[in-house]
Design an enzyme around this catalytic site. Structure first.
Site, PDB file in Angstrom:
ATOM      1  N   LYS A 370      -9.051  18.914  83.114  1.00  0.00           N
ATOM      2  CA  LYS A 370      -7.681  18.742  83.032  1.00  0.00           C
ATOM      3  C   LYS A 370      -7.230  19.960  82.544  1.00  0.00           C
ATOM      4  O   LYS A 370      -7.568  20.608  81.590  1.00  0.00           O
ATOM      5  CB  LYS A 370      -7.157  17.587  82.631  1.00  0.00           C
ATOM      6  CG  LYS A 370      -7.085  17.423  81.086  1.00  0.00           C
ATOM      7  CD  LYS A 370      -6.182  16.393  80.711  1.00  0.00           C
ATOM      8  CE  LYS A 370      -5.925  16.429  79.247  1.00  0.00           C
ATOM      9  NZ  LYS A 370      -5.029  15.468  78.411  1.00  0.00           N
ATOM     10  N   TYR A 455      -4.651  10.321  84.437  1.00  0.00           N
ATOM     11  CA  TYR A 455      -3.947   9.357  83.784  1.00  0.00           C
ATOM     12  C   TYR A 455      -3.405   9.553  82.480  1.00  0.00           C
ATOM     13  O   TYR A 455      -3.070   8.494  81.692  1.00  0.00           O
ATOM     14  CB  TYR A 455      -4.965   8.122  83.729  1.00  0.00           C
ATOM     15  CG  TYR A 455      -5.821   7.948  84.880  1.00  0.00           C
ATOM     16  CD1 TYR A 455      -5.238   7.227  86.104  1.00  0.00           C
ATOM     17  CD2 TYR A 455      -7.085   8.220  84.930  1.00  0.00           C
ATOM     18  CE1 TYR A 455      -6.221   7.136  87.262  1.00  0.00           C
ATOM     19  CE2 TYR A 455      -8.044   8.249  86.098  1.00  0.00           C
ATOM     20  CZ  TYR A 455      -7.332   7.445  87.163  1.00  0.00           C
ATOM     21  OH  TYR A 455      -8.012   7.319  88.426  1.00  0.00           O
ATOM     22  N   HIS A 456      -2.911  10.846  82.153  1.00  0.00           N
ATOM     23  CA  HIS A 456      -2.338  11.100  80.888  1.00  0.00           C
ATOM     24  C   HIS A 456      -0.919  11.587  81.290  1.00  0.00           C
ATOM     25  O   HIS A 456      -0.307  12.432  80.401  1.00  0.00           O
ATOM     26  CB  HIS A 456      -2.976  12.324  80.169  1.00  0.00           C
ATOM     27  CG  HIS A 456      -4.621  11.942  80.031  1.00  0.00           C
ATOM     28  ND1 HIS A 456      -5.351  12.938  79.709  1.00  0.00           N
ATOM     29  CD2 HIS A 456      -5.025  10.711  80.078  1.00  0.00           C
ATOM     30  CE1 HIS A 456      -6.636  12.115  79.291  1.00  0.00           C
ATOM     31  NE2 HIS A 456      -6.574  10.966  79.337  1.00  0.00           N
ATOM     32  N   TYR A 457      -0.019  10.916  82.331  1.00  0.00           N
ATOM     33  CA  TYR A 457       1.092  11.263  82.501  1.00  0.00           C
ATOM     34  C   TYR A 457       2.242  10.673  81.430  1.00  0.00           C
ATOM     35  O   TYR A 457       1.859   9.941  80.688  1.00  0.00           O
ATOM     36  CB  TYR A 457       1.573  10.841  83.939  1.00  0.00           C
ATOM     37  CG  TYR A 457       1.488   9.140  83.991  1.00  0.00           C
ATOM     38  CD1 TYR A 457       2.172   8.370  83.664  1.00  0.00           C
ATOM     39  CD2 TYR A 457       0.150   8.766  84.484  1.00  0.00           C
ATOM     40  CE1 TYR A 457       1.872   6.917  83.640  1.00  0.00           C
ATOM     41  CE2 TYR A 457      -0.182   7.466  84.737  1.00  0.00           C
ATOM     42  CZ  TYR A 457       0.625   6.386  84.211  1.00  0.00           C
ATOM     43  OH  TYR A 457       0.234   5.234  84.496  1.00  0.00           O
TER      44      TYR A 457
END
Length: 533
Positions: A370, A455-457
């Site tokens: 990411k 999934y680190h929003y």
């Protein structure tokens, strides 16, 4: 609540207590909570919500409201051999993971279970960088103590498997140096992180931290979704004060509204708070449903305005990523959460590799990375006034040229890893080594076509825009937000460790604030009645 479910919860509670642990009372019966008052109400029993509830319960009564059910007794959550199985099947109301698709067209997930995302993620634990702590303005000693409080209870040093060693060697072959061994710190190079999974393969999660509080002071309401915060106006000081919450059953069986309240002692300074810890989607959504947000957007849904706070829903970000499958065909390998991380390019790229199930009898091996500091920013708004429905969110993945260029560098790194001798030996195939490296243009197309979430929003209630440095919502009294929606960037390799820490850290700060306020009030009262003053 049905009789069978009540019996199960009582049995579970007795089983935990008989093992030497003490757990708070849990119920899914909304009528048991309706109309009652508490010193604090925490909305969201997730990664930050559980530690802050546990901490506040040391001195005060706490209602913890979770829209999902209990994770205990669910092997798909608790056993590492079933890692990822809980994500395979999702539904509208009951699944532990709730799926949503951003307006960018990228599929995503959010936790819907006591423990939140810590109950469904890979369990990789790594602290925030010193720069992040400094930037946010936290106290170093308090942060260290809060991390250690969490780590002493639910974090383990993982045992490495053959795949873990392969991952570490492949990262080193690709130039992600140095090798740092086991470390909880956010340091550049290849490292082994902490894990929620212990040596027996059992997942620990944020909900376990409730045992560290005062169980007699905590009530956990499960399967209840908060609709909005209740406010009343203080006539003397012309301010809007949070008074409680309205909530409904999460299962969609009824739209009947229930209420719970904050205790209202005579001493104004001893009032508690409603604390939103519902995550980067849930907390801004609840603020909007409560009438706090951009007036124009609220008018669209005929929501009465409490406060025109334009920052609500703004500053949404998700870390864009891409993945390359190490194996071209699914196999029946056991699932395995990531235990090794690569931190590269001056902390700008994070890379991990686990073994993920795509069905109950097939797994794949994605090597995924990411962008740690994307520049592209999106926003969140309501889709409807149903709090059980996902809000509308746009992340604008790779909209900025700098992000697109960074994704190319990320793709080049992934290709070096997947072409490593370590992975070729593990797979027994030189398939990737026989391929030509992709051109920059090919990687740009790959990024655009295959961008995915990690999934680190975060964002939506960011500090300085929606909340102050004490996580109080601007313009109202008695309302705080303590979760990832307040972050301007995702800390460390992933935010879980820092969210767990933040719950404890802010809980301690609130306890100190209350103690100082009581001392001040006592001294003021004494001086008022002392004829010598």
């Amino acid at each position: 609540m049905g009789f069978s479910l009540r019996r199960f919860i009582i049995f579970l509670h007795l089983a935990i207590c008989s093992s030497g642990q003490t757990f708070p009372y849990m119920t899914s019966d909304v009528t048991e909570v309706s109309g009652k008052s508490f010193d604090y109400i925490v909305v969201g029993g997730g990664t930050a919500g559980c530690p802050i509830a546990a901490t506040l319960s040391e001195n005060f009564s706490v209602l913890l409201v979770e829209r999902g059910g209990s994770p205990y007794g669910n092997p798909f959550i608790l056993e590492s051999k079933y890692y990822g199985f809980s994500l395979l099947q999702t539904d509208e109301y009951a699944s532990v993971a709730q799926s949503f698709v951003s307006k960018d067209g990228v599929s995503n997930l959010r936790g819907r279970v006591l423990g939140g995302s810590s109950a469904i993620n890979g369990g990789f634990y790594s602290r925030a960088s010193e720069d992040f702590v400094k930037k946010v303005g936290w106290d170093n000693e308090g942060v260290r103590d809060a991390y250690e409080w969490v780590e002493s209870r639910i974090i383990s040093k993982p045992d490495l498997t053959p795949w873990s060693y392969v991952v570490a060697f492949s990262f080193l072959e690709a130039g992600i140096l140095p090798y740092n061994g086991f470390s909880l710190e956010h340091i550049e190079g290849t490292k082994i992180g902490g894990s929620l999974f212990d040596a027996q393969g059992r997942r620990h999660l944020s909900a376990d931290l409730l045992e560290a509080g005062n169980p007699s002071n905590i009530t956990v309401l499960l399967n209840a979704t908060v609709k909005n915060v209740i406010f009343h106006k203080n006539c003397n000081r012309d301010e809007k004060v949070a008074q409680g919450i309205r909530f409904i059953k999460s299962d969609g069986s009824s739209n009947q509204i229930y209420e719970a309240y904050l205790n209202q002692p005579d001493n104004w300074s001893s009032w508690g708070d409603v604390i939103l810890a519902a995550g980067a989607l849930g907390s801004p959504q609840i603020l909007l449903l409560s009438g706090i947000g951009p007036q124009k957007h609220l008018n669209k849904f005929k929501i009465p305005l409490v406060l025109d706070l334009k920052g609500v829903g703004e500053g949404m970000q998700d870390n864009p990523g891409i993945g390359i499958l190490a194996d071209s065909k699914p196999k029946n390998r056991p699932p395995e959460p990531p235990k090794v991380a690569g931190i590269a390019d001056d902390f700008r790229i994070i890379i991990e590799a686990g073994i993920l199930p795509i069905s109950f009898n097939a797994t794949v091996i994605p090597i995924a990375a990411k962008i740690a500091f994307p520049e592209s920013i999106g926003k969140l708004g309501l889709n409807s006034t149903d709090p059980r429905a996902n809000p509308s969110v746009t992340f604008n993945y790779l909209a900025k040229e700098k992000d697109s260029a960074q994704c190319v560098k990320l793709g080049q790194l992934l290709e070096r890893v997947v072409r490593s001798n370590s992975i070729a030996f593990f797979l027994g195939s030189k398939e990737h080594q026989n391929k030509l490296m992709s051109t920059e243009d090919e990687l740009r197309k790959l990024c655009k076509k295959n961008v995915r979430t990690f999934y680190h929003y975060h964002g939506g209630c960011t500090m300085g825009s929606v909340v102050d440095e004490n996580y109080r919502v601007y313009g109202v009294t008695g309302l705080r937000v303590v979760d990832g929606s307040t972050f301007l960037e995702s800390p460390g390799t992933n935010p879980m460790a820092t969210l767990l820490m933040l719950g404890r850290y802010q809980g301690i700060k609130i306890l100190k604030e209350r103690k100082d306020a009581c001392v001040f009030h006592s001294e003021t009262q004494q001086n008022h009645h002392d004829p010598k003053t």
